[in-house]
Design a protein around this motif. Structure first.
Motif, PDB file in Angstrom:
ATOM      1  N   GLU A 183     -29.109  27.806  -7.962  1.00  0.00           N
ATOM      2  CA  GLU A 183     -28.132  27.407  -6.943  1.00  0.00           C
ATOM      3  C   GLU A 183     -28.287  28.246  -5.675  1.00  0.00           C
ATOM      4  N   ALA A 186     -30.975  26.541  -3.825  1.00  0.00           N
ATOM      5  CA  ALA A 186     -30.466  25.278  -3.281  1.00  0.00           C
ATOM      6  C   ALA A 186     -29.634  25.523  -2.024  1.00  0.00           C
ATOM      7  N   ARG A 187     -28.777  26.536  -2.087  1.00  0.00           N
ATOM      8  CA  ARG A 187     -27.956  26.849  -0.910  1.00  0.00           C
ATOM      9  C   ARG A 187     -28.814  27.348   0.249  1.00  0.00           C
ATOM     10  N   HIS A 190     -30.297  24.483   1.998  1.00  0.00           N
ATOM     11  CA  HIS A 190     -29.269  23.839   2.820  1.00  0.00           C
ATOM     12  C   HIS A 190     -28.973  24.667   4.077  1.00  0.00           C
ATOM     13  N   ALA A 202     -22.036  20.911  -4.789  1.00  0.00           N
ATOM     14  CA  ALA A 202     -22.715  21.263  -6.040  1.00  0.00           C
ATOM     15  C   ALA A 202     -22.000  20.587  -7.208  1.00  0.00           C
ATOM     16  N   ASN A 204     -22.066  20.150 -11.363  1.00  0.00           N
ATOM     17  CA  ASN A 204     -22.572  20.546 -12.669  1.00  0.00           C
ATOM     18  C   ASN A 204     -22.648  19.290 -13.524  1.00  0.00           C
ATOM     19  N   PHE A 237     -26.225  18.826  -4.529  1.00  0.00           N
ATOM     20  CA  PHE A 237     -26.960  19.646  -5.496  1.00  0.00           C
ATOM     21  C   PHE A 237     -26.551  19.236  -6.900  1.00  0.00           C
ATOM     22  N   ASP A 239     -26.901  20.107 -10.499  1.00  0.00           N
ATOM     23  CA  ASP A 239     -27.307  21.188 -11.390  1.00  0.00           C
ATOM     24  C   ASP A 239     -27.372  20.683 -12.833  1.00  0.00           C
ATOM     25  N   SER A 278     -31.964  19.032  -6.934  1.00  0.00           N
ATOM     26  CA  SER A 278     -31.539  19.045  -8.330  1.00  0.00           C
ATOM     27  C   SER A 278     -32.128  20.264  -9.030  1.00  0.00           C
ATOM     28  N   GLU A 415     -16.207  28.767  -2.223  1.00  0.00           N
ATOM     29  CA  GLU A 415     -17.145  29.059  -1.127  1.00  0.00           C
ATOM     30  C   GLU A 415     -16.458  29.701   0.073  1.00  0.00           C
TER      31      GLU A 415
END
Length: 447
Positions: A183, A186-187, A190, A202, A204, A237, A239, A278, A415
């Motif tokens: 993650e 992924a962030r 972004h 995100a 799950n 995202f 996950d 992903s 966040e």
């Protein structure tokens, strides 16, 4: 990007209606986007919304003159200004240039000369904005070094891949064991890309319930906006994609392929623009073979595959990472970070770290909590089982430790959106702020 988005834009300020119309006709015929105002006093309010590449203003106007407007603007942040006047003379032109005007044009003007001056001014402004974006990107790169810390070849290649892929719209599949930082990557993809100011959603996939998926993700007409629509323009995202229920996989695939969805009860689809990233902690091809992951969905997700190395494969980074986390938690818990002894280093390197960076970070936090009571070692911190010595000495300290952990988790989960954090914890925003100050929590460090 459309031609409309790339066209140069100008804000025209002139109290003469016929002159405004004439300038608008000239510039729009040359491919410019135009906005026109009759009063200079309107500029300050509308400038942040219009964001033109250049301002073209008359000099003599009732209320606020063009020279007054020039003086009122912050030239470090506003676009260049070209002044135009039928009453111009050499002293006025000199004063305008000295005051920061880009150029001065007399009426009646030569259309070709005016267009040339405006284009040069606008091009210069766009170049300056591009330079500022580059500076901001470089500043974020130093942040990337902090979140993907390490100097071994594997993690260095991951950082370079992130930089190479951030500006592209390509779907990325992240593979790696639990705790390797999927993650985080992924962030970073972004945050370093053109969608940085848009939402990062995100999901799950292991926790997505088939029964409520459409209502939660697509929304219900007249009742609630779906999470996918709320994230429109940003990054999605997914996950642990291989753990997603097969019926939900089919619906996600349809959204990704068609780039639209229809809220429950609605008849008109909503267009979606989402970059899809992903992640999986297992072999995606094996999951396809076993019938747990749709092959057509995998083909949509694995345009680019990044593999994150386990911590045991980058042992030279372990002490660096552990020291980094010790420093972070020492600041959070208001205690000096203990020095690492030879025994500590031996314990760090002897452990296989099955939980990877996440396990290492948790061990660092346990070491700091023990250091608050003047005891502990890295070997003890690595043990996942808690001993009576790990319990704070007083009820006040135990409550503080619990509150730090609870508030810290809420800040991460939401966040950094403090109103959402306060709501999730069931306390007021003011109470939350007071607790953060009292407990010495560093929001930036948590994020």
């Amino acid at each position: 990007m459309s031609a409309q988005d790339t066209a140069l834009s100008v804000l025209i300020v002139d109290d003469d209606k016929s002159m405004r119309a004439s300038l608008v006709d000239l510039l729009e015929a040359a491919g410019w986007r135009t906005e026109a105002l009759p009063r200079a006093t309107q500029v300050a309010e509308l400038l942040p919304k219009l964001m033109p590449d250049v301002i073209l203003s008359d000099v003599r106007m009732p209320g606020m003159s063009g020279l007054d407007l020039l003086d009122s603007l912050d030239r470090a942040t506003t676009p260049p200004m070209v002044l135009i006047s039928a009453h111009g003379d050499i002293p006025m032109a000199v004063q305008a240039i000295q005051n920061g005007a880009y150029s001065f044009v007399e009426k009646p003007y030569d259309p070709r000369r005016l267009l040339s001056i405006l284009r040069h001014a606008a091009d210069q402004h766009r170049m300056a904005k591009g330079t500022e974006r580059l500076k901001q990107r470089l500043a974020r790169l130093s942040g990337l070094d902090r979140v993907l810390l390490g100097g071994t070849g594997d993690i260095t290649r991951v950082r370079q891949d992130v930089l190479d892929l951030a500006d592209t719209p390509a779907p990325v599949l992240l593979q790696g064991e639990t705790g390797t930082g999927k993650e985080v990557v992924a962030r970073a993809l972004h945050d370093l890309g053109p969608r940085a100011d848009a939402p990062f959603l995100a999901l799950n996939c292991a926790a997505i319930a088939e029964a409520t998926f459409e209502a939660e993700m697509f929304g219900v007409k007249g009742e609630a906006t779906g999470r996918l629509v709320a994230a429109n323009g940003g990054t999605l995202f997914l996950d642990e994609i291989a753990a997603c229920p097969l019926p939900v996989q089919a619906k996600l695939l349809r959204v990704i392929e068609e780039k639209e969805l229809t809220p429950i009860g609605a008849t008109t689809p909503v267009k979606l623009d989402l970059r899809v990233i992903s992640a999986t902690n297992e072999d995606a091809e094996k999951a396809v073979t076993e019938g747990r992951l749709r092959q057509d969905l995998l083909f949509r997700l694995n345009t680019v595959v990044l593999t994150l190395p386990p911590l045991r494969a980058r042992r030279d980074d372990i002490s660096l990472l552990f020291t980094h986390f010790l420093t972070q938690y020492a600041r959070v818990y208001e205690v000096a970070a203990p020095d690492l002894t030879h025994d500590d280093m031996a314990a760090l390197l002897a452990h296989d770290w099955p939980g990877n960076v996440r396990e290492l970070r948790n061990a660092a936090e346990r070491r700091i909590l023990a250091a608050r009571r003047g005891r502990g070692s890295v070997a003890e911190a690595i043990r996942s089982d808690q001993t009576p010595e790990d319990v704070p000495d007083t009820l006040r300290e135990a409550v503080a430790v619990f509150e730090r952990e609870l508030i810290g988790k809420a800040i991460k989960a939401h966040e950094g959106r403090m109103d959402a954090v306060a709501e999730a914890l069931g306390i007021g925003r003011r109470t939350l702020n007071e607790k953060i100050v009292k407990l010495g929590l560093d929001k930036d460090a948590l994020l």
